[in-house]
Write an enzyme that holds these catalytic residues in place. Structure first.
Site, PDB file in Angstrom:
ATOM      1  N   CYS A  86      53.326 -29.392  18.187  1.00 30.09           N
ATOM      2  CA  CYS A  86      51.925 -29.031  18.425  1.00 30.09           C
ATOM      3  C   CYS A  86      50.918 -30.152  18.182  1.00 30.09           C
ATOM      4  CB  CYS A  86      51.546 -27.846  17.539  1.00 30.09           C
ATOM      5  SG  CYS A  86      52.623 -26.416  17.681  1.00 30.09           S
ATOM      6  N   HIS A 147      44.488 -26.978  14.808  1.00 32.99           N
ATOM      7  CA  HIS A 147      45.649 -27.675  14.228  1.00 32.99           C
ATOM      8  C   HIS A 147      45.544 -29.194  14.326  1.00 32.99           C
ATOM      9  CE1 HIS A 147      50.264 -27.248  13.354  1.00 32.99           C
ATOM     10  NE2 HIS A 147      49.564 -27.630  12.296  1.00 32.99           N
TER      11      HIS A 147
END
Length: 589
Positions: A86, A147
């Site tokens: 990610c 994130h």
């Protein structure tokens, strides 16, 4: 003679008309592009496999809304993420640069940001497409997963926050959805931390007991201070282990609106409705345009939070249910554009940050995605299944409906594409690895501008591909590949994710060579005996890798220690730390 002149005149008129008709769509497209700047809607799934989508070949998971998007637009069949996990993939998407250039990688096994309360994150000196479009008058919003870090030195400096990277509005998770948000059977870090703390408590308790016996039997000299300290440490380790699940839920699983925490911890069953409400509100507020909206879905990452209406609908269990719910969310967002009359003035893009997770397996249940015919999955730096993702773009009246493009493209290409569509300029003070997609999408260019693409795992180059245009071949070499576990498996089962270095990877000399144009599954490695141009291909790619490495500059690695360990003073908290609890979503509006 007169008849001949009339014939010549007729032929010239017919020829001029025919040429103008054949070429008419190009000027028309140019007029559409230059006439007004489009709204830009970017949709990104989390951990979705390319084989999970109907238009990419899945006939058992129902994704009618994503399929409709593809039918009305352009599909990229060789769309590549810059990383197979990610954090680095999303950094590359936003900046158009390999994550190694921005420092959004590690060299010690920390593949992504580990906590919200860490000092690592997307550096403030990096330029995102949101920052450029904001300067060009766009309303910019991010809804969903971030994130990419939050704070640097205090719990409210917001140096890595979306609002510091060009977004006017943020609503969502500053961290990431994970199994630990629901104390799920599959844990990303809770189980490991509990095990370490339990070992600590047992060792220190044994040490306290041994010292106590030694003192009482007078076999050990000295004061009781060491006994007391050992007992206190044992108690602290035991207590922390007992409350670890709750600590993680409060530390990482919360929602923010701009700089304010609205829900800590999250009430997961209502998150989907809150996200859709926020998308609708943003679109309605900014429908006079232009706007850039990045919807970063929490689906389909574990723990696969799925509302009751979609549970049990898919033959592929909870993962299939969650995928179908995400597709429904895509449909709701597209319906909002229709309702507000924005469909024809909005460029819509759909993708996933990387491939599906093969290791997301517990017992007989598979909780990760399917990557179709492609080998490997999430976390595998070079294998195609970890980096080949859906790529769909729709802009009615501008992009031709139903077009398939098989050329190599990258998530990094979104940066220069949307920057130039929005009237901005691609920065010239840094290397930009993405390439403008518009000529390829419109058909004015036959080939992708990417001759070479590099595939990293953390800071280590695992593979590289060469698009040899004159032969129509796409060559790929693997320098390093993970060793699957157990023997004969197709992933690193039991390890969470495959490693990038160490004794659990294989180094290949000579490198493995595949021709993806003939062997997209990477099933048959070529040799000098089976491929006459083996050595020429190796030499060309070796030269390209050397050229690429000369463009790299050393930067601090944001995911390395100590920037990727939890720091209490950086922990966002809507109460007095450590009593972090609030539910402002329930407050009257």
């Amino acid at each position: 003679m007169l008849h001949l002149e009339h014939s010549c005149l007729f032929f010239r008129s017919w020829l001029a008309l025919t040429v103008s008709v054949l070429l008419d769509w190009k000027p028309s497209a140019c007029r559409s592009l230059s006439g007004s700047r489009p709204n830009i809607l970017l949709l990104m799934a989390d951990d979705l496999g390319i084989g999970d989508v109907g238009c990419y070949g899945n006939d058992t998971v129902r994704t009618p809304n994503i399929d409709r998007l593809a039918a009305d637009g352009v599909m990229l069949t060789q769309h590549i993420a810059a990383a197979s996990v990610c954090t680095p993939s999303r950094a590359a998407f936003l900046t158009g640069r390999y994550p190694l250039r921005t420092g959004m990688v590690s060299s010690n096994g920390y593949r992504v940001l580990q906590w919200t309360g860490v000092s690592g994150g997307l550096p403030p000196n990096e330029t995102t497409f949101a920052k450029i479009l904001k300067d060009k008058g766009y309303a910019t919003g991010l809804i969903g997963k971030w994130h990419l870090g939050l704070n640097c030195e205090s719990s409210d400096d917001y140096c890595h926050h979306p609002l510091s990277h060009g977004f006017d509005h943020f609503y969502g998770m500053p961290f990431s959805m994970m199994g630990d948000c629901e104390s799920w059977e599959m844990s990303e870090k809770r189980a490991g931390l509990e095990h370490k703390l339990n070992v600590c408590s047992h060792v220190m308790a044994l040490a306290a007991f041994t010292l106590t016996v030694g003192k009482l039997t007078r076999l050990v000299a000295g004061s009781w201070a060491l006994v007391i300290c050992s007992a206190i440490v044992a108690l602290l380790c035991f207590t922390t282990s007992y409350f670890m699940g709750a600590l993680i839920v409060h530390a990482d699983c919360f929602l923010m609106r701009n700089h304010s925490i609205t829900e800590q911890p999250m009430r997961l069953q209502r998150t989907t409705a809150l996200m859709l409400k926020e998308v609708s509100s943003f679109v309605k507020r900014n429908k006079q345009g232009p706007f850039l909206l990045f919807v970063s879905f929490l689906h389909v990452h574990t723990p696969l939070i799925t509302t009751e209406n979609f549970r049990g609908r898919s033959p592929h269990g909870l993962y299939g249910d969650n995928t179908e719910e995400m597709d429904w969310m895509v449909g709701q967002i597209l319906d909002t554009l229709d309702t507000e009359g924005l469909t024809n003035s909005t460029l819509v893009y759909f993708t996933s940050d990387h491939g599906g997770s093969l290791e997301a397996q517990f017992g007989n249940n598979q909780y990760g995605g399917w990557n179709g015919i492609y080998k490997g999955g999430k976390g595998m730096g070079g294998w195609e299944g970890g980096i080949r993702v859906p790529g769909i773009l729709r802009w009615p009246g501008v992009l031709p409906a139903g077009r398939l493009i098989h050329e190599p493209t990258s998530l990094m290409d979104v940066f220069p594409t949307v920057v130039q569509l929005g009237g901005g300029q691609v920065p010239h003070d840094r290397v930009i690895d993405g390439r403008d997609l518009l000529p390829l999408l419109l058909g004015t260019a036959q080939h992708s501008e990417h001759e070479f693409l590099m595939h990293y795992c953390e800071s280590f180059l695992h593979a590289a591909r060469w698009h040899q245009r004159n032969r129509g071949a796409v060559w790929k070499v693997h320098y390093v590949t993970p060793i699957f576990h157990p023997d004969g498996a197709s992933a690193c089962y039991g390890r969470g994710v495959c490693p990038c270095f160490g004794d659990k990877v294989a180094h290949h000399d000579p490198p493995l060579l595949f021709d993806l144009s003939r062997d997209p599954s990477e099933a048959h490695a070529l040799t000098p005996d089976t491929e006459s141009s083996f050595h020429q291909v190796m030499e060309r790619i070796t030269k390209a890798v050397e050229d690429h490495r000369r463009t790299l500059s050393p930067v601090p690695l944001q995911l390395d220690m100590p920037d990727n360990i939890w720091k209490p003073w950086l922990q966002p908290c809507c109460g007095r730390f450590p009593l972090c609890w609030c539910d402002r979503e329930a407050d009257p509006q």
